[in-house]
Write an enzyme that holds these catalytic residues in place. Structure first.
Site, PDB file in Angstrom:
ATOM      1  N   GLU A  90      -2.911  -8.071  -7.496  1.00  0.00           N
ATOM      2  CA  GLU A  90      -2.076  -7.772  -6.400  1.00  0.00           C
ATOM      3  C   GLU A  90      -2.671  -7.908  -4.991  1.00  0.00           C
ATOM      4  O   GLU A  90      -3.899  -7.564  -4.783  1.00  0.00           O
ATOM      5  CB  GLU A  90      -1.884  -5.952  -6.576  1.00  0.00           C
ATOM      6  CG  GLU A  90      -0.838  -5.772  -7.744  1.00  0.00           C
ATOM      7  CD  GLU A  90      -0.789  -4.329  -7.802  1.00  0.00           C
ATOM      8  OE1 GLU A  90      -0.777  -3.734  -6.554  1.00  0.00           O
ATOM      9  OE2 GLU A  90      -0.561  -3.645  -8.571  1.00  0.00           O
TER      10      GLU A  90
ATOM     11  N   GLU B 256       0.428   4.515   0.987  1.00  0.00           N
ATOM     12  CA  GLU B 256      -1.202   4.457   0.688  1.00  0.00           C
ATOM     13  C   GLU B 256      -1.749   5.610   1.272  1.00  0.00           C
ATOM     14  O   GLU B 256      -1.355   6.346   2.396  1.00  0.00           O
ATOM     15  CB  GLU B 256      -1.438   3.167   1.589  1.00  0.00           C
ATOM     16  CG  GLU B 256      -0.669   1.848   1.378  1.00  0.00           C
ATOM     17  CD  GLU B 256      -0.664   1.419  -0.077  1.00  0.00           C
ATOM     18  OE1 GLU B 256      -1.337   2.348  -0.948  1.00  0.00           O
ATOM     19  OE2 GLU B 256       0.208   0.563  -0.635  1.00  0.00           O
TER      20      GLU B 256
END
Length: 257
Positions: free
Chosen positions: A44, A55
């Site tokens: 990824e 995040e």
């Protein structure tokens, strides 16, 4: 067999995440090649964004470093094109919907296809709005990866029926980051998915140690690790590649053991 199918066809898959451009695109390119060599089944690549809401602080800081270094989406595309000259490991872009819209949705997917990016993961794209991207993904042969979380509950069946490539199972609530303990909601999610459809399930969010990875691999098809790797990149900067490679090698061993 496409690259994503291949990633899950040889036992349990290990899927590392790194932020493109942190600490530099040159280092990112080397990291991808070395992680593939160390046994990563699918990689990824995060396209840095100024407001990465899914995040935690570790990846937020990586995004900020990459953006302050002047990294652009076009530069990331060009880097992947260079990687593809010698690496056939599956690659997924992890990004947010804003960079895709800003770039131009069709133009973005067309470029993904040209450089052989296999999949797209967009945490802030609700399943109900995925039809905005789906036609372009289908046209250009890029899998749009669906995500489910412990809160998905009754929506799981709806999401799973439309899912393709693999299913990203979020192990715990909140943002990404290293966690000391991971709850057992993930096992129940995977069980629910498999009752509906035989699609690979990879578990992410919070996994950082070989022991955690091995535990998750017992009931899933793959393990995704991001923050722990990005932390190594932050710690060692331009010299991070051998340390990341060794970490990936250990985690891959853990998931297949």
């Amino acid at each position: 067999m496409n690259r994503i199918e291949r990633a899950f066809s040889q036992g349990k898959a290990f899927i590392p995440f790194i932020t493109a451009g942190d600490p530099s695109l040159e280092v990112t390119q080397q990291l991808v090649l070395q992680m593939a060599e160390a046994g990563a089944d699918l990689i990824e690549l995060g396209i840095p964004f100024s407001d990465p809401i899914a995040e935690g602080p570790i990846i937020q800081d990586a995004d900020a470093r990459a953006l302050s270094g002047g990294v652009t989406t076009d530069q990331i595309f060009d880097m992947v094109a260079r990687i593809r000259k010698s690496c056939d490991t599956a690659i997924a872009f992890m990004t947010y919907i804003n960079p895709v819209y800003t770039y131009g949705t069709e133009r973005f997917l067309k470029r993904c296809s040209e450089i052989e990016v296999d999949a797209l993961i967009i945490p802030d794209l609700p399943f109900e709005e995925s039809e905005e991207l789906k036609p372009y993904c289908n046209e250009y042969g890029v899998k749009l990866i669906s995500m489910i979380a412990p809160t998905s509950k009754e929506r799981i069946a709806m999401i799973v029926k439309e899912a393709e490539g693999f299913l990203y199972c979020v192990s715990s609530m909140g943002v990404t980051g290293v966690r000391n303990e991971i709850n057992n909601d993930a096992e129940e999610m995977v069980r629910l998915v498999k009752e509906i459809k035989d699609i690979p399930c990879a578990i992410g969010f919070g996994i950082s140690t070989p022991l955690q990875a091995a535990e998750m691999a017992k009931f899933s098809d793959g393990v995704i690790v991001g923050s722990a790797i990005v932390k190594i990149v932050e710690q060692y900067g331009n010299e991070c590649t051998p340390y990341v490679k060794e970490y990936v090698r250990k985690m891959k061993e853990a998931v297949v053991s």
